[in-house]
Design a protein around this motif. Structure first.
Motif, PDB file in Angstrom:
ATOM      1  N   VAL A 395       0.850  -1.196   0.000  1.00 14.93           N
ATOM      2  CA  VAL A 395       0.000   0.000   0.000  1.00 14.93           C
ATOM      3  C   VAL A 395       0.881   1.240   0.000  1.00 14.93           C
ATOM      4  CG1 VAL A 395      -1.780   1.287   1.229  1.00 14.93           C
ATOM      5  CG2 VAL A 395      -1.801  -1.217   1.265  1.00 14.93           C
ATOM      6  N   THR A 396       0.765   2.042  -1.037  1.00 16.70           N
ATOM      7  CA  THR A 396       1.522   3.293  -1.093  1.00 16.70           C
ATOM      8  C   THR A 396       0.854   4.250  -2.075  1.00 16.70           C
ATOM      9  OG1 THR A 396       3.656   4.307  -1.634  1.00 16.70           O
ATOM     10  CG2 THR A 396       3.064   2.329  -2.864  1.00 16.70           C
ATOM     11  N   SER A 397       0.918   5.508  -1.731  1.00 12.33           N
ATOM     12  CA  SER A 397       0.376   6.551  -2.614  1.00 12.33           C
ATOM     13  C   SER A 397       1.515   7.332  -3.265  1.00 12.33           C
ATOM     14  CB  SER A 397      -0.521   7.512  -1.808  1.00 12.33           C
ATOM     15  OG  SER A 397      -1.575   6.807  -1.191  1.00 12.33           O
ATOM     16  N   GLN A 398       2.729   6.836  -3.119  1.00 14.14           N
ATOM     17  CA  GLN A 398       3.900   7.537  -3.632  1.00 14.14           C
ATOM     18  C   GLN A 398       3.966   7.455  -5.155  1.00 14.14           C
ATOM     19  OE1 GLN A 398       5.882   9.271  -1.742  1.00 14.14           O
ATOM     20  NE2 GLN A 398       5.209   8.606   0.292  1.00 14.14           N
ATOM     21  N   ARG A 399       4.844   8.261  -5.717  1.00 13.46           N
ATOM     22  CA  ARG A 399       5.018   8.280  -7.172  1.00 13.46           C
ATOM     23  C   ARG A 399       5.582   6.943  -7.665  1.00 13.46           C
ATOM     24  NH1 ARG A 399       8.732  11.434  -4.679  1.00 13.46           N
ATOM     25  NH2 ARG A 399      10.964  11.011  -5.100  1.00 13.46           N
ATOM     26  N   HIS A 400       5.527   6.751  -8.985  1.00 12.18           N
ATOM     27  CA  HIS A 400       5.892   5.474  -9.591  1.00 12.18           C
ATOM     28  C   HIS A 400       7.316   5.046  -9.245  1.00 12.18           C
ATOM     29  CE1 HIS A 400       6.061   2.214 -12.487  1.00 12.18           C
ATOM     30  NE2 HIS A 400       7.179   2.745 -12.985  1.00 12.18           N
ATOM     31  N   SER A 401       8.258   5.972  -9.247  1.00  7.50           N
ATOM     32  CA  SER A 401       9.662   5.632  -8.976  1.00  7.50           C
ATOM     33  C   SER A 401       9.833   5.055  -7.575  1.00  7.50           C
ATOM     34  CB  SER A 401      10.549   6.864  -9.148  1.00  7.50           C
ATOM     35  OG  SER A 401      10.140   7.903  -8.267  1.00  7.50           O
ATOM     36  N   VAL A 402       9.060   5.581  -6.599  1.00  2.00           N
ATOM     37  CA  VAL A 402       9.139   5.074  -5.224  1.00  2.00           C
ATOM     38  C   VAL A 402       8.556   3.662  -5.171  1.00  2.00           C
ATOM     39  CG1 VAL A 402       8.359   5.416  -2.854  1.00  2.00           C
ATOM     40  CG2 VAL A 402       9.042   7.388  -4.242  1.00  2.00           C
ATOM     41  N   LYS A 426      -4.267   3.685  -0.421  1.00  2.00           N
ATOM     42  CA  LYS A 426      -5.003   3.483   0.832  1.00  2.00           C
ATOM     43  C   LYS A 426      -6.506   3.421   0.592  1.00  2.00           C
ATOM     44  CE  LYS A 426      -4.670   5.123   5.607  1.00  2.00           C
ATOM     45  NZ  LYS A 426      -4.074   6.168   6.486  1.00  2.00           N
ATOM     46  N   GLU A 427      -7.014   4.194  -0.363  1.00  2.00           N
ATOM     47  CA  GLU A 427      -8.444   4.196  -0.638  1.00  2.00           C
ATOM     48  C   GLU A 427      -8.898   2.856  -1.216  1.00  2.00           C
ATOM     49  OE1 GLU A 427     -10.687   6.506   0.198  1.00  2.00           O
ATOM     50  OE2 GLU A 427      -8.969   7.422   1.233  1.00  2.00           O
ATOM     51  N   ALA A 428      -8.103   2.327  -2.098  1.00  2.00           N
ATOM     52  CA  ALA A 428      -8.445   1.028  -2.693  1.00  2.00           C
ATOM     53  C   ALA A 428      -8.394  -0.087  -1.646  1.00  2.00           C
ATOM     54  CB  ALA A 428      -7.494   0.710  -3.840  1.00  2.00           C
ATOM     55  N   LEU A 429      -7.520   0.087  -0.657  1.00  2.00           N
ATOM     56  CA  LEU A 429      -7.394  -0.919   0.400  1.00  2.00           C
ATOM     57  C   LEU A 429      -8.696  -1.043   1.197  1.00  2.00           C
ATOM     58  CD1 LEU A 429      -5.463  -2.860   1.984  1.00  2.00           C
ATOM     59  CD2 LEU A 429      -4.945  -0.908   3.464  1.00  2.00           C
ATOM     60  N   LEU A 439      -0.280 -10.340   4.846  1.00  4.41           N
ATOM     61  CA  LEU A 439       0.590  -9.231   5.245  1.00  4.41           C
ATOM     62  C   LEU A 439       0.336  -8.021   4.362  1.00  4.41           C
ATOM     63  CD1 LEU A 439       3.180  -8.128   6.762  1.00  4.41           C
ATOM     64  CD2 LEU A 439       4.522  -9.246   4.960  1.00  4.41           C
ATOM     65  N   VAL A 440       0.360  -6.850   5.002  1.00  2.00           N
ATOM     66  CA  VAL A 440       0.289  -5.584   4.261  1.00  2.00           C
ATOM     67  C   VAL A 440       1.564  -4.804   4.542  1.00  2.00           C
ATOM     68  CG1 VAL A 440      -0.871  -3.346   4.073  1.00  2.00           C
ATOM     69  CG2 VAL A 440      -2.226  -5.452   4.243  1.00  2.00           C
ATOM     70  N   ILE A 441       2.226  -4.359   3.487  1.00  2.00           N
ATOM     71  CA  ILE A 441       3.449  -3.551   3.616  1.00  2.00           C
ATOM     72  C   ILE A 441       3.133  -2.158   3.116  1.00  2.00           C
ATOM     73  CG2 ILE A 441       5.836  -3.281   2.835  1.00  2.00           C
ATOM     74  CD1 ILE A 441       5.972  -6.322   2.545  1.00  2.00           C
ATOM     75  N   THR A 442       3.485  -1.151   3.906  1.00  2.00           N
ATOM     76  CA  THR A 442       3.104   0.218   3.560  1.00  2.00           C
ATOM     77  C   THR A 442       4.168   1.226   3.963  1.00  2.00           C
ATOM     78  OG1 THR A 442       1.418   1.937   3.894  1.00  2.00           O
ATOM     79  CG2 THR A 442       1.864   0.463   5.743  1.00  2.00           C
ATOM     80  N   LEU A 443       4.169   2.350   3.256  1.00  2.00           N
ATOM     81  CA  LEU A 443       5.017   3.489   3.634  1.00  2.00           C
ATOM     82  C   LEU A 443       4.229   4.496   4.463  1.00  2.00           C
ATOM     83  CD1 LEU A 443       6.963   4.089   0.279  1.00  2.00           C
ATOM     84  CD2 LEU A 443       7.755   2.921   2.337  1.00  2.00           C
ATOM     85  N   ASP A 444       3.003   4.115   4.817  1.00  2.00           N
ATOM     86  CA  ASP A 444       2.142   4.958   5.670  1.00  2.00           C
ATOM     87  C   ASP A 444       2.241   4.452   7.112  1.00  2.00           C
ATOM     88  OD1 ASP A 444       0.199   6.338   7.013  1.00  2.00           O
ATOM     89  OD2 ASP A 444      -1.380   5.995   5.523  1.00  2.00           O
ATOM     90  N   SER A 445       2.922   5.193   7.954  1.00  2.00           N
ATOM     91  CA  SER A 445       3.163   4.742   9.333  1.00  2.00           C
ATOM     92  C   SER A 445       1.897   4.790  10.194  1.00  2.00           C
ATOM     93  CB  SER A 445       4.248   5.601   9.983  1.00  2.00           C
ATOM     94  OG  SER A 445       3.881   6.970   9.953  1.00  2.00           O
ATOM     95  N   PHE A 446       0.799   5.364   9.667  1.00  2.00           N
ATOM     96  CA  PHE A 446      -0.439   5.477  10.462  1.00  2.00           C
ATOM     97  C   PHE A 446      -1.481   4.427  10.067  1.00  2.00           C
ATOM     98  CE2 PHE A 446       1.413   9.753  10.362  1.00  2.00           C
ATOM     99  CZ  PHE A 446       1.543   9.992  11.713  1.00  2.00           C
ATOM    100  N   LEU A 447      -1.123   3.527   9.164  1.00  2.00           N
ATOM    101  CA  LEU A 447      -2.074   2.520   8.726  1.00  2.00           C
ATOM    102  C   LEU A 447      -2.203   1.417   9.782  1.00  2.00           C
ATOM    103  CD1 LEU A 447      -3.927   1.379   6.509  1.00  2.00           C
ATOM    104  CD2 LEU A 447      -1.921   0.221   5.545  1.00  2.00           C
TER     105      LEU A 447
END
Length: 633
Positions: A395-402, A426-429, A439-447
């Motif tokens: 799960v990430t909303s970051q740009r494609h390169s990230v 996050k919305e699709a999740l 398992l969910v892996i995310t760059l959002d520390s509040f998820l």
């Protein structure tokens, strides 16, 4: 495969009956001595006179063996390269002609002294490369044997085994080379019949290949004994088992087999799977120890439980039993496609290699890559069948390169442990069914998610995140294992809530009776008394509110668990006990029970969860609360 020159010699003679050696030598641009040597060698290795010679009439094909000649010429691939035949022939001559010199070999094989020196060097290199052994050394042009008789026979056994597995059709030829005897075929056949007869009497059998190898090795012992190369009788006793019975009966029935041959033949036969219609080969305690350590280390490193499939782990355990026997006995299998296995199943091979230091630790022997490649096939089958990778959502909303950097990092370090199902925001999740997700892996520390583990990073991954994610994967797999164990051993019909006070003896007696009624134990009274005796001498309290009683000496027919939840605690060993898990354990190592004890220990250390468990109103609520707990790292 015949050499090009040898094929040309045969064809020249077939097309020109009566041709003389000088004409052949001029045609092939070699000496007449070389022609004589080649013809002598071909006649020798085929154990018949293929080519007749006469000073007046020249060389001619022997009509009696015309079919053999045609077969040799027409086949692109013969059983064995004659260069290899020559190596075995030289080994046989050296072993059966005492104080054999270069000049003796030159005369016996019809080769020049200079060629013999080169061939002897090939023999030495061949034995070092393939068997790591120095059979003899040259001392003043004499071949001096360096090995004891037992070591010589073990070497011959290994050569025969390797050849039979690589090319069974060549076995008779190799035996003839090694034993330097023309009656090999006759006595090999009778030896094989003796083995079959004795095994039929024991109602067991060997595979055709193993039977051929064993009969050939018995013949080696007989021929060595017949020629005066006897083993010393060191009074070494072999185990009293099926293998020893078979060999002992052979010694009693066969001429030129002696008591001293039993241990060395036992060490070989013990590496073969003797099959029976009603009996599974016995797995030794040592193999169980090695297998358990192997599985534990694989789980610790990769969070993969090789015991997940009982059927496959049983096959793997049986394979390791005979692998251990071969490696310890020095009869390792060779695998001509070992490099292909390593290329096709690199992760399975990496896992399989973890057994090497375990076996070295206990027996000081190394498992070869060839043997490891056979184990790899079982591991690869497990990885494919059990689908061991955790289903993962990124799960990430970051740009494609990230996103690309994150997925590359996961692919680099975790490709064998997780399978990325999707990469979403996050919305699709929120709209997604996460039931099958591990398992969910995310760059959002509040998820935060309720039913799925979340691995959060607030920036691109660092070195420390490798260890963190590995720990979480390990924890997820541990909890999956615990859930399966709970499914297997703790069902609601084996859970009873007691609203009133109970004495410990009365409670244990009632729970023991339930174990008996469910088929877990046979002797209710004996089991109950054994459990009471243990509690008197070695109380099984975990914390102040739980106990896990089990017998000291009385074992179960099958492992089972009865659970009692006491609304009014009973006093035991100074504690107010409200939760009792009565275990009926089989007489065998059980890693699942070890993990269950770890689970119990974490329950009692978690006060909030323990309180919720004790407040369960009925068995359904208890099971639900029990499953809600997760092991902590």
């Amino acid at each position: 495969m015949l050499t090009a020159r040898q094929l040309k010699i045969i064809k020249l003679i077939m097309n020109n009956p009566g041709i003389h050696g000088k004409e052949i030598s001029e045609n092939l641009n070699v000496s007449t001595r070389t022609i004589r040597s080649e013809i002598t060698f071909m006649n020798d290795v085929t154990n018949c006179i293929l080519i007749r010679s006469s000073t007046k009439q020249g060389y001619m094909i022997n009509d009696e063996h015309l079919d053999i000649i045609r077969n040799i010429v027409n086949q692109d691939n013969e059983n064995v390269d004659l260069a290899v035949y020559r190596i075995y022939k030289i080994i046989g001559k050296i072993l059966f002609f005492e104080d054999c010199s270069i000049y003796d070999l030159s005369e016996l094989l019809g080769l020049s002294d200079s060629v013999i020196r080169k061939e002897i060097n090939k023999v030495i290199q061949f034995l070092l490369k393939n068997y790591n052994v120095e059979l003899f050394k040259l001392k003043k042009d004499e071949c001096v044997i360096l090995l004891e008789e037992s070591e010589i026979r073990e070497l011959l056994f290994k050569i025969v085994k390797d050849m039979a597995l690589e090319n069974p059709d060549a076995l008779m030829d190799i035996l003839y080379m090694l034993l330097s005897d023309s009656w090999v075929m006759k006595y090999y056949k009778s030896t094989k019949e003796d083995v079959i007869k004795i095994m039929n009497g024991e109602q067991v059998y060997l595979s055709e290949t193993d039977l051929s190898i064993f009969a050939a090795c018995i013949l080696i012992c007989r021929v060595r004994n017949l020629n005066g190369y006897n083993l010393e009788d060191n009074q070494i006793s072999s185990p009293d088992d099926l293998y020893t019975r078979v060999i002992t009966k052979l010694c009693m029935q066969s001429s030129y087999l002696e008591q001293a041959d039993i241990p060395i033949l036992y060490n070989l036969l013990h590496t073969f799977k003797i099959k029976s219609t009603d009996e599974v080969p016995k797995i030794t305690d040592f193999t169980v120890l090695v297998f358990d350590e192997f599985c534990n280390e694989v789980f610790d490193k990769y969070s993969i439980n090789l015991k997940e499939s009982e059927a496959l782990s049983s096959k793997m355990l049986l394979h390791i039993e005979f692998m251990n026997r071969r490696v310890i006995g020095g009869y390792e299998l060779k695998n001509p496609i070992v490099d292909d296995v390593k290329t096709k199943f690199p992760f399975a091979f990496e896992i399989s290699m973890m057994i090497v230091p375990i076996l070295f630790k206990y027996k000081r022997v190394y498992v070869t890559e060839d043997e490891i490649s056979y184990l790899t096939v079982y591991v690869a089958q497990f990885l494919e069948n059990e689908n061991v990778k955790l289903k993962t959502i990124v799960v990430t909303s970051q740009r494609h390169s990230v996103k690309q950097l994150l997925t590359q990092w996961l692919e680099m370090y975790f490709k064998n442990q997780i399978a990325i199902v999707d990469i979403i925001n996050k919305e699709a999740l929120k709209k997604m069914d996460l039931t099958p997700i591990d398992l969910v892996i995310t760059l959002d520390s509040f998820l935060i998610l309720k039913d799925v583990e979340v691995f959060s990073m607030d920036k691109l991954p660092e070195i420390k995140d490798i260890e963190r994610l590995n720990s979480m994967i390990h924890m997820i797999r541990m909890n999956k294992r615990v859930s399966k164990i709970l499914d297997c051993y703790i069902q609601k019909e084996h859970v009873k809530v007691y609203p009133d006070t109970k004495e410990l003896s009365e409670l244990l007696q009632e729970m023991s009776q339930k174990l008996h009624e469910s088929g877990f134990i046979s002797d209710t009274k004996g089991f109950y008394e054994d459990v009471l005796l243990r509690e008197k001498n070695y109380p099984t309290n975990l914390g102040s509110q739980m106990m896990v009683p089990h017998a000291l000496f009385t074992f179960a027919d099958k492992t089972g668990i009865e659970v009692a939840l006491l609304k009014k605690p009973l006093e035991h060993d100074g504690n107010q006990v409200q939760l009792v898990f009565l275990l009926a354990l089989e007489k065998k190592r059980n890693d699942e029970m070890n993990l269950l004890f770890q689970f119990f220990n974490q329950i009692v250390s978690h006060k909030k969860y323990m309180h919720e468990l004790l407040q369960s109103e009925d068995s359904d609520a208890f099971i639900k609360n029990l499953y809600s707990f997760k092991l902590l790292e």
